[in-house]
Design a protein around this motif. Structure first.
Motif, short mmCIF file in Angstrom:
data_model
loop_
_atom_site.label_atom_id
_atom_site.label_comp_id
_atom_site.label_asym_id
_atom_site.label_seq_id
_atom_site.Cartn_x
_atom_site.Cartn_y
_atom_site.Cartn_z
N PRO A 1 0.81 -1.23 0.00
CA PRO A 1 0.00 0.00 0.00
C PRO A 1 0.85 1.28 0.00
CG PRO A 1 -0.92 -1.58 1.54
CD PRO A 1 0.39 -2.16 1.05
N ASP A 2 2.01 1.26 0.67
CA ASP A 2 2.89 2.43 0.67
C ASP A 2 3.40 2.75 -0.73
OD1 ASP A 2 2.54 2.63 3.39
OD2 ASP A 2 4.53 1.84 3.90
N THR A 3 3.68 1.72 -1.51
CA THR A 3 4.15 1.94 -2.88
C THR A 3 3.04 2.51 -3.75
OG1 THR A 3 5.77 0.15 -2.67
CG2 THR A 3 5.18 0.81 -4.91
N ILE A 4 1.85 1.98 -3.59
CA ILE A 4 0.70 2.50 -4.35
C ILE A 4 0.46 3.96 -4.00
CG2 ILE A 4 -1.79 2.30 -4.70
CD1 ILE A 4 -1.40 -0.77 -4.35
N ARG A 5 0.48 4.28 -2.71
CA ARG A 5 0.27 5.68 -2.27
C ARG A 5 1.36 6.59 -2.82
NH1 ARG A 5 -1.78 3.24 2.39
NH2 ARG A 5 0.25 3.17 3.39
N PHE A 6 2.61 6.11 -2.83
CA PHE A 6 3.72 6.90 -3.35
C PHE A 6 3.49 7.22 -4.83
CE2 PHE A 6 7.89 7.27 -5.39
CZ PHE A 6 8.45 8.29 -4.63
N ILE A 7 3.09 6.23 -5.60
CA ILE A 7 2.83 6.44 -7.03
C ILE A 7 1.68 7.43 -7.21
CG2 ILE A 7 2.06 5.35 -9.17
CD1 ILE A 7 3.53 2.78 -8.13
N GLU A 8 0.60 7.23 -6.48
CA GLU A 8 -0.56 8.13 -6.60
C GLU A 8 -0.19 9.56 -6.21
OE1 GLU A 8 -4.10 4.87 -5.77
OE2 GLU A 8 -3.32 6.04 -4.08
N ARG A 9 0.49 9.70 -5.09
CA ARG A 9 0.86 11.03 -4.58
C ARG A 9 1.79 11.76 -5.55
NH1 ARG A 9 2.86 9.47 0.02
NH2 ARG A 9 5.02 9.60 -0.59
#
Length: 134
Positions: free
Chosen positions: A98-106
């Motif tokens: 989830p941290d990687t997904i949030r990083f990409i989205e952000r």
């Protein structure tokens, strides 16, 4: 913390056919290991060049890092957030953290929303999203 992270990264079914290990690190970086001996290496290599920065390239594995700059470059080439996440998920041996997904989205949400246009020695801001332009 590394033990907890290992428990969070569940292997995908048919993981042996996937060329990438996508993992967040405790220092906040998002690393990708690419197996050069995997049959899907050529497609994955082309995708990595577009979305990530190379860290190390040895004979059998290449290490890449997702950065704000590399994601900006990907968006400028027309690869949107959803496509990046979908492609990484499809090629990764493990589920995306989830941290990687949030990083990409952000780091892709605001890229490409507006462009600066020079016309008759006057600059204009153009974009499709009226909320950004107004």
């Amino acid at each position: 913390q590394d033990d907890a992270l290992g428990k969070e990264l569940a292997l995908h079914q048919h993981h042996q056919n996937r060329p990438l290990w996508v993992t967040p690190h405790k220092n906040g970086t998002h690393r990708i290991i690419l197996e050069t001996f995997n049959p899907h290496y050529p497609q994955a290599q082309q995708f990595m060049v577009t979305i990530a920065e190379p860290i190390s390239r040895t004979e059998h594995v290449h290490e890449w890092e997702l950065t704000s700059d590399s994601l900006y470059a990907a968006v400028s080439f027309g690869i949107d957030c959803q496509k990046i996440i979908e492609q990484l998920s499809a090629m990764s041996k493990v589920q995306l953290h989830p941290d990687t997904i949030r990083f990409i989205e952000r780091n892709t949400v605001s890229f490409g929303k507006a462009i600066l246009v020079l016309e008759n020695q006057t600059y204009y801001v153009e974009g499709k999203d009226h909320e950004v332009i107004d």
